[in-house]
Design a protein around this motif. Structure first.
Motif, PDB file in Angstrom:
ATOM      1  N   GLU A  90      97.642 -19.055 -64.277  1.00 28.50           N
ATOM      2  CA  GLU A  90      97.544 -18.657 -65.520  1.00 28.50           C
ATOM      3  C   GLU A  90      97.385 -17.133 -65.961  1.00 28.50           C
TER       4      GLU A  90
ATOM      5  N   ARG B  85     100.393 -14.590 -66.509  1.00 32.84           N
ATOM      6  CA  ARG B  85     100.428 -13.301 -67.615  1.00 32.84           C
ATOM      7  C   ARG B  85     100.443 -11.995 -67.463  1.00 32.84           C
TER       8      ARG B  85
ATOM      9  N   ASN C 256      97.201 -23.561 -57.842  1.00 32.57           N
ATOM     10  CA  ASN C 256      96.648 -22.602 -58.851  1.00 32.57           C
ATOM     11  C   ASN C 256      96.213 -21.262 -58.325  1.00 32.57           C
TER      12      ASN C 256
END
Length: 254
Positions: free
Chosen positions: A170, A174, A213
Motif C-alpha cells: 500500500e 502510494r 505485500n
C-alpha cells in the motif's frame, strides 16, 4: 596511419561490448546460476550482508551491485535533482551527493524520512557534501512532505527518484502514484527491496511486509496502469545480485 589505428581501436571496443552483452545474456539465462544466486541471497539476508558497507563515512545499507547500478544511472541521466524516500543513516544521500559533486553543476539531493534520528541528522549535516543535501522529516506520502519535494523539483529539467522507505504494498503503491510524475523521460524511478517477493516468508518477522505485500507487488500493480515506465531488464541482468529485481524502472515517455 593514425586514422587506421583509431578505427581499429573503435572496432576492438565494439567487439568487446558485443562480447560483454553476450556474456550478460548467457548469465541471465543460466538456470543453475539463478538457483545458486537465490540460495546465496537467502543466506546473505540472515547475516544482514547489506549492512556491511559505508559510502564516504556513512552506512549505506545497500548491496555493492546496486551501488554500482545507481552510479551508472546517475552518470547516464545527469539529474538536476535526486529524490530519495527513506534516509536511515544517510549513506545513499551521500552517495548521490558525491556523484553530483564529481559531475559538477548544481545538482541536489532531497531525502524524506518519517523519522530522522538526531545523531544521523547531525552526521549528515556535518558531512563535507551536506551542501548538496536537503532533508525533509515526515511520512513520504504525507501532503506536506510531498509538497516540499515538488517545490524542490520545480524548474528542474532531469529528476530521478529512488523509493526505499516503508516496504508495504500500500505504501509503495502510494509513493509510486505521488512521485512518478516527477521523473523525466530518460531518467529512472528505482524501487528498492522488491526482492522481498522472492524470499521465503518468515525472514522479516518483525516487519509489516512479506510475500504478497511488498514493493514488487506494488510495482507490478503500478505498471499495469502506467505506460510511462518499463523495467530495465538489461541493467538488472548484469547485476546478478540486486535488492531491486523489476525495480529499475526507466521513464520512456514524457
Amino acid at each position: 596511419m593514425g586514422q587506421t589505428l583509431l578505427l581499429e581501436g573503435e572496432n576492438k571496443m565494439a567487439d568487446e561490448i558485443t562480447n560483454d552483452l553476450k556474456n550478460i545474456a548467457a548469465m541471465a539465462a543460466d538456470e543453475r546460476l539463478s538457483q545458486l544466486r537465490a540460495e546465496i541471497y537467502r543466506a546473505m539476508v540472515v547475516y544482514k550482508y547489506s549492512y556491511n558497507f559505508n559510502w564516504f563515512g556513512r552506512p549505506i545499507i545497500q548491496l555493492p551491485q546496486d551501488i554500482m547500478a545507481m552510479q551508472e544511472i546517475v552518470w547516464s541521466v545527469k539529474p538536476d535533482l535526486i529524490v530519495e524516500t527513506g534516509i536511515a543513516h544517510g549513506g545513499s544521500l551521500v552517495l548521490y551527493a558525491s556523484l553530483l559533486e564529481a559531475m559538477g553543476g548544481a545538482g541536489e539531493v532531497v531525502g524524506v524520512d518519517i523519522e530522522i534520528r538526531d545523531h544521523n541528522r547531525k552526521a549528515i549535516e556535518a558531512h563535507p557534501l551536506a551542501k548538496r543535501i536537503r532533508m525533509i522529516e515526515g511520512s513520504s506520502v504525507a501532503d506536506r512532505a510531498v509538497e516540499e519535494v515538488y517545490e524542490a523539483a520545480s524548474g528542474k529539467e532531469k529528476v530521478l527518484v529512488a523509493l526505499d522507505s516503508l516496504h508495504t504494498h500500500e505504501h509503495v503503491l502510494r509513493e509510486l502514484a505521488l512521485y512518478s510524475p516527477l521523473v523525466t523521460k530518460g531518467s529512472y524511478l528505482v524501487v528498492f527491496d522488491t526482492i522481498i517477493e522472492d524470499l521465503p516468508d518468515g525472514l522479516f518477522p518483525d516487519r509489516p511486509w512479506s510475500r504478497g505485500n511488498n514493493p514488487k507487488t506494488a510495482v507490478r500493480e503500478f505498471l499495469r496502469t502506467n505506460d510511462r515506465f518499463a523495467v530495465d531488464r538489461d541493467l538488472e541482468a548484469k547485476l546478478l545480485f540486486t535488492v531491486a529485481p523489476e525495480g529499475y524502472l526507466k521513464c520512456i515517455k514524457e
